[in-house]
Design an enzyme around this catalytic site. Structure first.
Site, short mmCIF file in Angstrom:
data_model
loop_
_atom_site.label_atom_id
_atom_site.label_comp_id
_atom_site.label_asym_id
_atom_site.label_seq_id
_atom_site.Cartn_x
_atom_site.Cartn_y
_atom_site.Cartn_z
N ARG A 126 38.56 39.19 57.34
CA ARG A 126 39.25 40.45 56.99
C ARG A 126 40.60 40.23 56.30
O ARG A 126 41.49 41.07 56.35
CB ARG A 126 39.44 41.34 58.23
N LYS A 148 44.28 43.79 42.20
CA LYS A 148 42.87 44.15 41.98
C LYS A 148 42.03 42.89 42.04
O LYS A 148 42.32 41.92 41.33
CB LYS A 148 42.69 44.81 40.61
N GLU A 190 47.33 42.20 26.14
CA GLU A 190 47.82 42.91 27.32
C GLU A 190 49.33 43.07 27.28
O GLU A 190 49.88 44.07 27.75
CB GLU A 190 47.38 42.20 28.61
N LYS A 232 54.29 45.87 35.02
CA LYS A 232 53.12 46.00 35.90
C LYS A 232 53.59 46.27 37.34
O LYS A 232 53.05 47.14 38.03
CB LYS A 232 52.25 44.74 35.84
N GLU A 242 45.59 53.14 42.29
CA GLU A 242 45.14 53.84 41.08
C GLU A 242 44.65 55.26 41.34
O GLU A 242 43.53 55.63 40.98
CB GLU A 242 44.05 53.02 40.37
N ARG A 246 48.58 54.46 37.67
CA ARG A 246 48.08 53.11 37.34
C ARG A 246 47.01 53.14 36.24
O ARG A 246 46.81 52.14 35.55
CB ARG A 246 47.55 52.41 38.60
N ASN A 250 45.03 50.99 31.96
CA ASN A 250 43.67 50.85 31.40
C ASN A 250 43.61 51.30 29.95
O ASN A 250 42.52 51.49 29.40
CB ASN A 250 42.66 51.66 32.24
N HIS A 253 40.92 50.23 27.58
CA HIS A 253 39.93 49.48 28.36
C HIS A 253 38.56 50.16 28.44
O HIS A 253 37.55 49.49 28.65
CB HIS A 253 40.45 49.19 29.77
N HIS A 257 35.51 47.87 27.59
CA HIS A 257 34.39 47.55 28.49
C HIS A 257 33.06 47.85 27.81
O HIS A 257 32.08 47.11 27.98
CB HIS A 257 34.52 48.28 29.82
N HIS A 271 37.68 39.35 26.73
CA HIS A 271 38.26 40.58 27.23
C HIS A 271 39.47 41.07 26.41
O HIS A 271 39.52 42.22 25.98
CB HIS A 271 38.64 40.39 28.71
P1 NAD Z 1 39.05 33.48 31.96
O1 NAD Z 1 39.44 33.44 33.35
O2 NAD Z 1 37.60 33.47 31.64
O3 NAD Z 1 39.75 32.27 31.19
C1 NAD Z 1 39.54 32.11 29.80
C2 NAD Z 1 39.15 30.67 29.45
O4 NAD Z 1 40.31 29.84 29.48
C3 NAD Z 1 38.15 30.03 30.38
O5 NAD Z 1 37.24 29.30 29.62
C4 NAD Z 1 39.01 29.10 31.24
O6 NAD Z 1 38.31 28.01 31.74
C5 NAD Z 1 40.04 28.65 30.24
N1 NAD Z 1 41.34 28.25 30.78
C6 NAD Z 1 42.04 28.85 31.78
N2 NAD Z 1 43.25 28.28 31.87
C7 NAD Z 1 43.31 27.31 30.95
C8 NAD Z 1 44.33 26.41 30.55
N3 NAD Z 1 45.53 26.43 31.10
N4 NAD Z 1 44.06 25.53 29.58
C9 NAD Z 1 42.84 25.54 28.95
N5 NAD Z 1 41.85 26.38 29.26
C10 NAD Z 1 42.09 27.26 30.25
O7 NAD Z 1 39.64 34.75 31.19
P2 NAD Z 1 40.99 35.61 31.37
O8 NAD Z 1 41.21 36.25 30.07
O9 NAD Z 1 42.08 34.83 31.99
O10 NAD Z 1 40.57 36.73 32.44
C11 NAD Z 1 39.57 37.66 32.15
C12 NAD Z 1 39.08 38.22 33.47
O11 NAD Z 1 40.16 38.86 34.13
C13 NAD Z 1 37.99 39.27 33.33
O12 NAD Z 1 37.00 39.03 34.31
C14 NAD Z 1 38.71 40.58 33.61
O13 NAD Z 1 37.87 41.55 34.15
C15 NAD Z 1 39.75 40.14 34.60
N6 NAD Z 1 40.94 40.99 34.66
C16 NAD Z 1 41.37 41.40 35.87
C17 NAD Z 1 42.51 42.18 36.00
C18 NAD Z 1 43.02 42.58 37.36
O14 NAD Z 1 43.95 43.37 37.43
N7 NAD Z 1 42.49 42.00 38.43
C19 NAD Z 1 43.22 42.54 34.84
C20 NAD Z 1 42.77 42.10 33.61
C21 NAD Z 1 41.63 41.32 33.52
N1 GLY Z 2 44.55 45.66 34.69
C1 GLY Z 2 44.66 47.00 35.12
C2 GLY Z 2 45.26 47.13 36.47
O1 GLY Z 2 45.64 46.17 37.10
O2 GLY Z 2 45.34 48.23 36.97
#
Ligand code: NAD
Ligand code: GLY
Length: 290
Positions: A126, A148, A190, A232, A242, A246, A250, A253, A257, A271
């Site tokens: 938990r 998130k 972003e 943020k 949200e 919040r 998006n 987005h 998506h 993304h």
């Molecule tokens: P990702 O995590 O897929 O990373 C992108 C690529 O970079 C991958 O191939 C990874 O292996 C590589 N990589 C990472 N760090 C590296 C480094 N220092 N050097 C070389 N390569 C490296 O993509 P992302 O853009 O970081 O994240 C996208 C994800 O985040 C999506 O799933 C999206 O839904 C999520 N997201 C979540 C939130 C949230 O608030 N939780 C917000 C925005 C996006």
């Molecule tokens: N990336 C959108 C949020 O964190 O709400």
């Protein structure tokens, strides 16, 4: 205490947790000090990372591991790991090594690793201690902050998840040295988003300094990350779950998506790229609607 001199600190204040974001060059080397400051009773750490993330970041974290037992999981790369199979792999590993709530899980990677690992941490017993060490620009300015977490199912993206804030976020700008330009542009999307929704001055600053961000100039990057995380944190403080404000984060987005879905969440479009296109479409639609 020299981490205070070499890193910028921001506080995220939510109703569920109050926690710091540390931003700096070589910040990973301060992990042990910060762990002792924030999580005194942690004896076991599980670091979750992925195949494409340079191993030097993982070994940097494990250095001087006196009194702490380190475990790590190296997962495949890409959005496809945000699913049950890998969630179970993390929680099974925690059970196998007898992790308690005082122990800690670390997400070392981009948003994919952060979302999956954060979700696993939020449901194991938990809720276990959780630290975000984001290594993509996108995760440093967005996904590691605000709590998130989640995975995808066959019906869509991020449909199963929680709001679960980390104990702290450690942003090491040096990790960007190995990040491909395409991923830098995705992160910039972003950053640009914050300027468009909240901060005209920041937008003008980005117009002048955008190129330097893509060229990884440390001071400019550090400023851009700090200003983005500040925006943020401000939004998340006002509306953690949200209910209203919040949703502003998006921006673009909904279209993004849809574009990602059409492309099957493949490398055809990542993304941040989808967000860039999504913001243009949303702005045009908004303009057409007056
Ligand atoms: P990702 O995590 O897929 O990373 C992108 C690529 O970079 C991958 O191939 C990874 O292996 C590589 N990589 C990472 N760090 C590296 C480094 N220092 N050097 C070389 N390569 C490296 O993509 P992302 O853009 O970081 O994240 C996208 C994800 O985040 C999506 O799933 C999206 O839904 C999520 N997201 C979540 C939130 C949230 O608030 N939780 C917000 C925005 C996006
Ligand atoms: N990336 C959108 C949020 O964190 O709400």
């Amino acid at each position: 205490k020299n981490y205070r001199k070499t890193m910028k600190t921001l506080i995220v204040n939510t109703s569920s947790k109050r926690y710091p974001i540390y931003i700096g060059q070589n910040a990973i080397s301060k992990f042990k000090i910060l762990l002792r400051k924030h999580l005194k009773n942690t004896k076991n750490i599980l670091i979750v990372t992925s195949k494409n993330i340079p191993k030097k970041y993982l070994s940097g974290l494990k250095k001087n591991s006196k009194n702490i037992k380190y475990h790590s999981i190296i997962l495949p790369d890409g959005e496809k790991i945000k699913q049950n199979q890998y969630l179970i792999k993390i929680t099974d590993t925690l059970s196998k090594h007898n992790f308690g709530r005082n122990d800690c899980v670390v997400a070392l990677g981009g948003g994919v690793i952060g979302d999956l690992t954060g979700f696993a941490s939020s449901i194991f017993k938990r809720g276990i201690n959780f630290v975000q060490i984001p290594t993509t620009l996108l995760s440093q300015v967005d996904s590691s902050v605000g709590g998130k977490t989640g995975i995808n199912n066959k019906f869509g993206k991020n449909l199963i998840g929680t709001f679960f804030q980390p104990n702290f976020v450690l942003i090491d700008i040096n990790t960007l040295s190995t990040l491909p330009k395409r991923e830098m542009i995705a992160g910039f999307a972003e950053i640009l988003k914050y300027s468009l929704i909240l901060d005209k001055k920041f937008f003008n600053w980005l117009n002048i300094n955008g190129e330097k961000i893509l060229k990884k100039s440390p001071n400019i990057i550090s400023d851009a990350i700090y200003r983005s995380c500040k925006h943020k944190a401000h939004v998340v403080k006002k509306d953690e779950k949200e209910k209203n404000l919040r949703a502003i984060l998006n921006f673009g987005h909904t279209f993004a998506h849809a574009i990602e879905t059409i492309c099957g969440y493949s490398k055809k479009i990542i993304h941040g790229e989808a967000v860039l296109i999504g913001m243009i479409i949303a702005a045009r639609l908004s303009n057409q609607m007056g």
